[in-house]
Design a protein around this motif. Structure first.
Motif, mmCIF file in Angstrom:
data_model
loop_
_atom_site.group_PDB
_atom_site.id
_atom_site.type_symbol
_atom_site.label_atom_id
_atom_site.label_comp_id
_atom_site.label_asym_id
_atom_site.label_seq_id
_atom_site.Cartn_x
_atom_site.Cartn_y
_atom_site.Cartn_z
ATOM 1 N N SER A 125 49.200 35.639 70.595
ATOM 2 C CA SER A 125 50.668 35.579 70.595
ATOM 3 C C SER A 125 51.104 34.517 69.605
ATOM 4 O O SER A 125 50.349 33.583 69.296
ATOM 5 C CB SER A 125 51.216 35.243 71.993
ATOM 6 N N VAL A 126 52.313 34.668 69.101
ATOM 7 C CA VAL A 126 52.836 33.710 68.135
ATOM 8 C C VAL A 126 52.929 32.303 68.734
ATOM 9 O O VAL A 126 52.457 31.336 68.117
ATOM 10 C CB VAL A 126 54.205 34.184 67.597
ATOM 11 N N PRO A 127 53.504 32.112 69.933
ATOM 12 C CA PRO A 127 53.600 30.754 70.490
ATOM 13 C C PRO A 127 52.234 30.098 70.715
ATOM 14 O O PRO A 127 52.057 28.909 70.422
ATOM 15 C CB PRO A 127 54.342 30.963 71.819
ATOM 16 N N HIS A 128 51.260 30.878 71.244
ATOM 17 C CA HIS A 128 49.926 30.309 71.470
ATOM 18 C C HIS A 128 49.297 29.873 70.148
ATOM 19 O O HIS A 128 48.691 28.797 70.055
ATOM 20 C CB HIS A 128 49.026 31.315 72.168
ATOM 21 N N ALA A 129 49.413 30.715 69.125
ATOM 22 C CA ALA A 129 48.836 30.383 67.827
ATOM 23 C C ALA A 129 49.512 29.152 67.228
ATOM 24 O O ALA A 129 48.851 28.280 66.651
ATOM 25 C CB ALA A 129 48.971 31.581 66.890
ATOM 26 N N ARG A 130 50.806 29.080 67.368
ATOM 27 C CA ARG A 130 51.549 27.939 66.820
ATOM 28 C C ARG A 130 51.085 26.635 67.462
ATOM 29 O O ARG A 130 50.833 25.635 66.769
ATOM 30 C CB ARG A 130 53.045 28.149 67.057
ATOM 31 N N VAL B 29 51.423 34.586 61.993
ATOM 32 C CA VAL B 29 52.807 34.088 62.056
ATOM 33 C C VAL B 29 52.838 32.734 62.754
ATOM 34 O O VAL B 29 53.509 31.790 62.302
ATOM 35 C CB VAL B 29 53.718 35.101 62.780
ATOM 36 N N GLY B 30 52.102 32.607 63.867
ATOM 37 C CA GLY B 30 52.047 31.329 64.570
ATOM 38 C C GLY B 30 51.478 30.221 63.705
ATOM 39 O O GLY B 30 51.971 29.081 63.703
ATOM 40 N N ALA B 31 50.423 30.554 62.932
ATOM 41 C CA ALA B 31 49.826 29.552 62.042
ATOM 42 C C ALA B 31 50.802 29.119 60.965
ATOM 43 O O ALA B 31 50.929 27.922 60.656
ATOM 44 C CB ALA B 31 48.550 30.128 61.422
ATOM 45 N N LEU B 32 51.508 30.064 60.381
ATOM 46 C CA LEU B 32 52.488 29.730 59.341
ATOM 47 C C LEU B 32 53.576 28.807 59.881
ATOM 48 O O LEU B 32 54.002 27.852 59.212
ATOM 49 C CB LEU B 32 53.113 31.015 58.796
ATOM 50 N N LEU B 33 54.023 29.087 61.103
ATOM 51 C CA LEU B 33 55.062 28.242 61.701
ATOM 52 C C LEU B 33 54.548 26.830 61.945
ATOM 53 O O LEU B 33 55.270 25.841 61.723
ATOM 54 C CB LEU B 33 55.546 28.868 63.015
ATOM 55 N N ALA B 34 53.281 26.710 62.378
ATOM 56 C CA ALA B 34 52.713 25.384 62.640
ATOM 57 C C ALA B 34 52.585 24.583 61.347
ATOM 58 O O ALA B 34 52.899 23.373 61.314
ATOM 59 C CB ALA B 34 51.345 25.528 63.311
ATOM 60 N N PHE B 35 52.151 25.229 60.278
ATOM 61 C CA PHE B 35 52.057 24.525 59.002
ATOM 62 C C PHE B 35 53.440 24.120 58.501
ATOM 63 O O PHE B 35 53.633 23.023 57.952
ATOM 64 C CB PHE B 35 51.348 25.402 57.965
ATOM 65 N N GLY C 20 55.209 20.419 57.646
ATOM 66 C CA GLY C 20 55.600 20.186 56.263
ATOM 67 C C GLY C 20 54.512 20.510 55.265
ATOM 68 O O GLY C 20 54.457 19.910 54.182
ATOM 69 N N ARG C 21 53.662 21.461 55.604
ATOM 70 C CA ARG C 21 52.545 21.808 54.718
ATOM 71 C C ARG C 21 52.602 23.289 54.365
ATOM 72 O O ARG C 21 53.081 24.118 55.157
ATOM 73 C CB ARG C 21 51.202 21.485 55.390
ATOM 74 N N ARG C 22 52.095 23.620 53.181
ATOM 75 C CA ARG C 22 52.001 25.009 52.737
ATOM 76 C C ARG C 22 50.521 25.338 52.538
ATOM 77 O O ARG C 22 49.874 24.787 51.643
ATOM 78 C CB ARG C 22 52.782 25.233 51.440
ATOM 79 N N THR D 278 55.898 42.823 59.542
ATOM 80 C CA THR D 278 56.139 41.378 59.565
ATOM 81 C C THR D 278 55.402 40.689 58.425
ATOM 82 O O THR D 278 55.941 39.790 57.770
ATOM 83 C CB THR D 278 55.695 40.783 60.908
ATOM 84 N N ALA D 279 54.150 41.106 58.170
ATOM 85 C CA ALA D 279 53.385 40.521 57.070
ATOM 86 C C ALA D 279 54.081 40.783 55.738
ATOM 87 O O ALA D 279 54.173 39.893 54.877
ATOM 88 C CB ALA D 279 51.973 41.091 57.056
ATOM 89 N N GLU D 280 54.582 41.986 55.577
ATOM 90 C CA GLU D 280 55.286 42.325 54.341
ATOM 91 C C GLU D 280 56.573 41.524 54.207
ATOM 92 O O GLU D 280 56.897 41.005 53.133
ATOM 93 C CB GLU D 280 55.579 43.822 54.307
ATOM 94 N N ALA D 281 57.317 41.408 55.307
ATOM 95 C CA ALA D 281 58.604 40.705 55.264
ATOM 96 C C ALA D 281 58.429 39.219 54.973
ATOM 97 O O ALA D 281 59.218 38.631 54.223
ATOM 98 C CB ALA D 281 59.341 40.903 56.584
ATOM 99 N N LEU D 282 57.408 38.611 55.579
ATOM 100 C CA LEU D 282 57.189 37.175 55.386
ATOM 101 C C LEU D 282 56.347 36.879 54.153
ATOM 102 O O LEU D 282 56.218 35.721 53.746
ATOM 103 C CB LEU D 282 56.534 36.567 56.627
ATOM 104 N N GLY D 283 55.726 37.922 53.588
ATOM 105 C CA GLY D 283 55.016 37.749 52.327
ATOM 106 C C GLY D 283 53.627 37.166 52.423
ATOM 107 O O GLY D 283 53.151 36.553 51.461
#
Length: 334
Positions: free
Chosen positions: A228-233, A258-264, A268-270, A281-286
């Motif tokens: 899940s997104v929250p667990h991954a975050r 998605v959760g990992a991207l939100l955590a980064f 403040g990291r990319r 979702t992958a396509e939309a967020l790139g």
């Protein structure tokens, strides 16, 4: 445009009443064989219902395959199976077969529903999805004598060298191996965000990451969480707070990505993150993701069940080398 033939047209050609035609189509056993055959010949000659009714009656088959409609999950999950159900319906139609979609919340409910449909003559075969380790549906369907093909390995006694059942699966290890090879172009420290051990699918995807890291002699970081997104975050945030340094992250699903991207982002990291499923979702967020190609899975399932071009259920003989199909997924880089 020519007018489509009607029941009245069939009745007139066969020299019977409209009710007799209806009986042949719906309750053929109450019609005398000679009369029934005459009506069927009229159906064939006129092309009524594209011959499907006549064929089902002659072969004593339903020309129908059963498949469960999974509960709506919302969010990122479920897209691959939705695409698969659409694809299998379209491809079955091309073979003059129909799909019967049913609902079931548990394995026991699914077994009961399939058994009811099979014993009632409403389906000729079934497709099961979402297989798990030692899947309870497999033995029960075997006992019922219901032909089936699974999308996903049964993950038990069944294996590639000594198969017991017909199955089609996506080569998850190949997908994550390709994703990891891409991730390593950003640096030698590659993390894998996966599911708890014991999930056949999850373990397979983790294996691809491990093999790729080992092949490259690189450093691997393993993180585990629920899908899940929250667990991954939370999992990635905790790892970052503990000092984790990763040049890229390979994930077992797009939800985890998605959760990992939100955590980064929170930190403040990319950092490049690669998902699995290639959802909208992958396509939309790139972000890059592994495409499972469910349309190819659908074609392979029907080939195991009906042959390359067949229009009736005739399952392939279960033997090593031809009882399964592994679909190689494709990494979509963004």
């Amino acid at each position: 445009m020519a007018k489509a033939p009607t029941v009245e047209d069939v009745a007139e050609r066969a020299g019977v009443s409209r009710q007799t035609v209806s009986n042949v189509l719906n309750t053929p056993d109450i019609v005398r064989p000679a009369t029934r055959e005459r009506v069927l010949e009229a159906i064939d000659a006129l092309g009524y219902r594209r011959h499907a009714a006549a064929r089902r009656l002659r072969l004593r088959r339903s020309s129908t395959i059963g498949i469960r409609l999974d509960p709506y999950l919302g969010g990122v999950s479920g897209v691959v199976l939705d695409r698969f159900v659409h694809a299998i319906t379209e491809r079955a139609s091309e073979r003059d077969m129909r799909m019967l979609v049913y609902a079931a919340r548990t394995a026991d409910e699914e077994i009961a529903r399939l058994t009811e449909l099979w014993e009632g003559g409403e389906i000729d075969a079934a497709i099961i999805t979402g297989t798990v380790s030692d899947d309870p549906r497999v033995g029960r369907l075997d006992a019922a004598g219901l032909p089936f093909v699974s999308f996903g390995r049964p993950w038990g006694e069944d294996d590639i060298a000594d198969p017991l059942h017909l199955w089609v699966d996506v080569d998850g290890a190949a997908g994550t191996h390709a994703a990891t090879a891409h991730a390593l172009t950003f640096g030698s420290r590659t993390a894998f965000l996966g599911w708890p051990e014991g999930s056949g699918t999850g373990d397979d995807r983790e294996r691809g990451w491990r093999d790729a890291v080992a092949d490259a002699g690189a450093a691997g970081i393993r993180l585990v969480t629920e899908d899940s997104v929250p667990h991954a975050r939370r999992s990635v945030a905790a790892a970052l707070a503990g000092g984790m340094e990763a040049d890229a992250v390979v994930c077992a699903s797009d939800s985890l990505a998605v959760g990992a991207l939100l955590a980064f982002s929170d930190a403040g990291r990319r950092v490049p993150v690669i998902g699995f499923d290639n959802t909208p979702t992958a396509e939309a967020l790139g972000f890059s993701s592994v495409e499972q190609r469910p349309e190819d899975v659908a074609g392979a399932v029907l080939e195991l069940m009906m042959g390359p071009t067949g229009d009736v259920v005739a399952p392939r003989r279960v033997q090593s080398g031809s009882a399964h199909a592994l679909i190689t997924p494709e990494l979509v880089v963004r």
